[in-house]
Design a protein around this motif. Structure first.
Motif, short mmCIF file in Angstrom:
data_model
loop_
_atom_site.label_atom_id
_atom_site.label_comp_id
_atom_site.label_asym_id
_atom_site.label_seq_id
_atom_site.Cartn_x
_atom_site.Cartn_y
_atom_site.Cartn_z
N ALA A 73 25.75 -16.92 72.77
CA ALA A 73 26.42 -17.78 73.74
C ALA A 73 25.45 -18.43 74.72
N LEU A 74 24.15 -18.13 74.62
CA LEU A 74 23.15 -18.68 75.53
C LEU A 74 22.06 -19.41 74.74
N HIS A 75 21.49 -20.42 75.36
CA HIS A 75 20.36 -21.14 74.77
C HIS A 75 19.03 -20.74 75.40
N TYR A 76 19.04 -20.60 76.73
CA TYR A 76 17.79 -20.43 77.47
C TYR A 76 17.99 -19.39 78.54
N ALA A 77 17.48 -18.18 78.28
CA ALA A 77 17.66 -17.08 79.23
C ALA A 77 16.42 -16.19 79.19
N PRO A 78 15.29 -16.68 79.73
CA PRO A 78 14.07 -15.88 79.70
C PRO A 78 14.21 -14.62 80.54
N ILE A 79 13.49 -13.60 80.14
CA ILE A 79 13.54 -12.31 80.81
C ILE A 79 12.48 -12.26 81.91
N ALA A 80 12.80 -11.56 83.01
CA ALA A 80 11.85 -11.30 84.10
C ALA A 80 11.28 -12.59 84.68
N HIS A 81 12.15 -13.57 84.92
CA HIS A 81 11.72 -14.86 85.47
C HIS A 81 12.32 -15.02 86.87
N ASP A 82 11.49 -15.02 87.88
CA ASP A 82 11.98 -15.08 89.26
C ASP A 82 12.71 -16.39 89.55
N GLY A 83 12.27 -17.47 88.92
CA GLY A 83 12.93 -18.76 89.14
C GLY A 83 14.36 -18.73 88.63
N VAL A 84 14.59 -18.13 87.48
CA VAL A 84 15.94 -18.02 86.93
C VAL A 84 16.82 -17.19 87.86
N VAL A 109 24.46 -24.67 78.94
CA VAL A 109 25.53 -23.74 78.60
C VAL A 109 25.49 -22.52 79.52
N GLU A 110 24.30 -22.18 80.02
CA GLU A 110 24.19 -21.04 80.92
C GLU A 110 24.89 -21.31 82.25
N THR A 111 24.71 -22.53 82.78
CA THR A 111 25.38 -22.88 84.03
C THR A 111 26.88 -22.92 83.84
N ALA A 112 27.34 -23.42 82.69
CA ALA A 112 28.77 -23.43 82.41
C ALA A 112 29.33 -22.01 82.37
N MET A 113 28.58 -21.10 81.74
CA MET A 113 29.02 -19.71 81.67
C MET A 113 29.03 -19.07 83.05
N LEU A 114 27.99 -19.35 83.84
CA LEU A 114 27.91 -18.78 85.18
C LEU A 114 29.07 -19.26 86.04
N ALA A 115 29.39 -20.55 85.97
CA ALA A 115 30.51 -21.09 86.75
C ALA A 115 31.82 -20.41 86.36
N ARG A 116 32.02 -20.26 85.06
CA ARG A 116 33.27 -19.64 84.61
C ARG A 116 33.35 -18.18 85.06
N LEU A 117 32.22 -17.47 85.02
CA LEU A 117 32.20 -16.09 85.48
C LEU A 117 32.47 -16.00 86.99
#
Length: 343
Positions: A73-84, A109-117
């Motif tokens: 369900a995600l395209h771009y979700a790097p691990i251990a990234h302070d900016g994210v 798609v990540e922002t869409a998921m975050l908004a819905r959550l």
């Protein structure tokens, strides 16, 4: 919920930012633009300038995070990234504080998921190309509506019916097309910020092959060692729409911004689609070719071929590309977003 509307702006290229500003200008008291690199937005735009989420120090963005355990369900979700972490916190805090009526997502798609959550409706900007992967389909399903910044005739004829039913097409999300009288002897090359195969050597060779024409180039291009007299490199300009409107022929990629400005001005167009995720520009180039609205090329021509290519462009029926424009596009798009947010 309040009457506020968030508008998430992706930072790759300039098209997302330009259409967000064009739409928000019709209701600046309702829209808050959210994204990286928005600190320099002029008044009266409201903005939240997010921390950068890119992995490279040169601010390029390839859209890949290298993660092996990333959910579908995600395209771009790097691990251990302070900016994210920082950008997600900023968006969640804004949603909690403002309780927005909706968030327009252009695109992530990540922002869409975050908004819905965060219990917030979304309106997702659906670009061209083959976006039938699980992450895109989830973003489409979860959105109240989809906004496509191009004419319906440029869409994929095989698009699923349920996606088409949610889509509102919004051509004309660019500046006014009318302006100066075109000059037939001017060839304008438009190089976008999202990356290009065009370089100074190729431009110089093309200009030498047509010594009776004046070539002008806007955008960032690696210069040629020797520049012919009929080639002028202008760099980034603030009046790109005007440059396009007064050109005899326009050469550029198939990005929504360039295509929209060319259609608004009804200029002969030589289109060289650039490689983009999900085949976005290739898909639009294919439709332009089918509509006979532009000369669409798969690669940069040899220098000796340019006179014939430009002549083919001049022979095009310019009403075909103008038909892909809507002079009230930004007003209609803003009204649509306000209506959906008010449901």
């Amino acid at each position: 919920m309040s009457g506020a509307i968030g508008y998430y702006v992706h930072h790759h290229g300039q098209g997302h930012r330009q259409r967000a500003m064009a739409i928000a200008a019709h209701a600046p008291n309702r829209f808050t633009l959210i994204g990286t690199g928005l600190a320099d937005l002029p008044e009266p735009f409201r903005r939240i300038d997010l921390a950068d989420d890119r992995l490279t120090k040169d601010n390029t963005f390839e859209g890949f995070d290298g993660g092996a355990e990333r959910p579908d369900a995600l395209h771009y979700a790097p691990i251990a990234h302070d900016g994210v972490r920082a950008r997600n916190l900023a968006m969640v805090e804004w949603i909690a504080r403002e309780k927005p009526a909706a968030i327009v997502v252009d695109v992530s798609v990540e922002t869409a998921m975050l908004a819905r959550l965060c219990a917030t409706p979304t309106i997702y900007v659906r670009l061209a190309g083959h976006r039938n992967d699980p992450a895109h389909l989830d973003a489409f399903r979860g959105a109240r509506a989809l906004l496509s910044p191009f004419h319906a005739d440029l869409d994929d004829p095989e698009m699923a019916d349920w996606i088409l039913a949610k889509t509102r097409y919004a051509p004309g999300l660019t500046g006014p097309g009318a302006a100066p009288r075109p000059c037939d002897r001017v060839v304008l090359v438009v190089v976008g910020a999202g990356g290009s195969v065009i370089d100074g050597e190729r431009l110089a060779a093309a200009a030498r092959s047509t010594p009776d024409l004046r070539w002008r180039v806007i955008g960032s291009v690696k210069p040629a060692p020797v520049v012919p007299d009929n080639l002028k490199m202008l760099g980034w300009v603030s009046d790109a729409d005007r440059e396009i409107a007064q050109a005899g022929v326009v050469i550029g990629a198939a990005g929504d911004g360039v295509l929209g400005a060319v259609a608004a001005a009804a200029r002969p167009f030589v289109c060289l689609p650039e490689p983009r995720p999900y085949g976005e520009q290739v898909a639009k180039g294919r439709r332009l070719r089918a509509l006979d609205a532009a000369v669409v090329l798969d690669k940069w021509p040899e220098a000796a071929d340019w006179p014939e290519v430009l002549e083919r462009a001049r022979r095009l029926d310019r009403q075909r590309i103008y038909a892909l424009h809507d002079s009230q596009g930004t007003e209609k798009a803003a009204a649509f977003l306000l209506e959906v947010a008010g449901r």
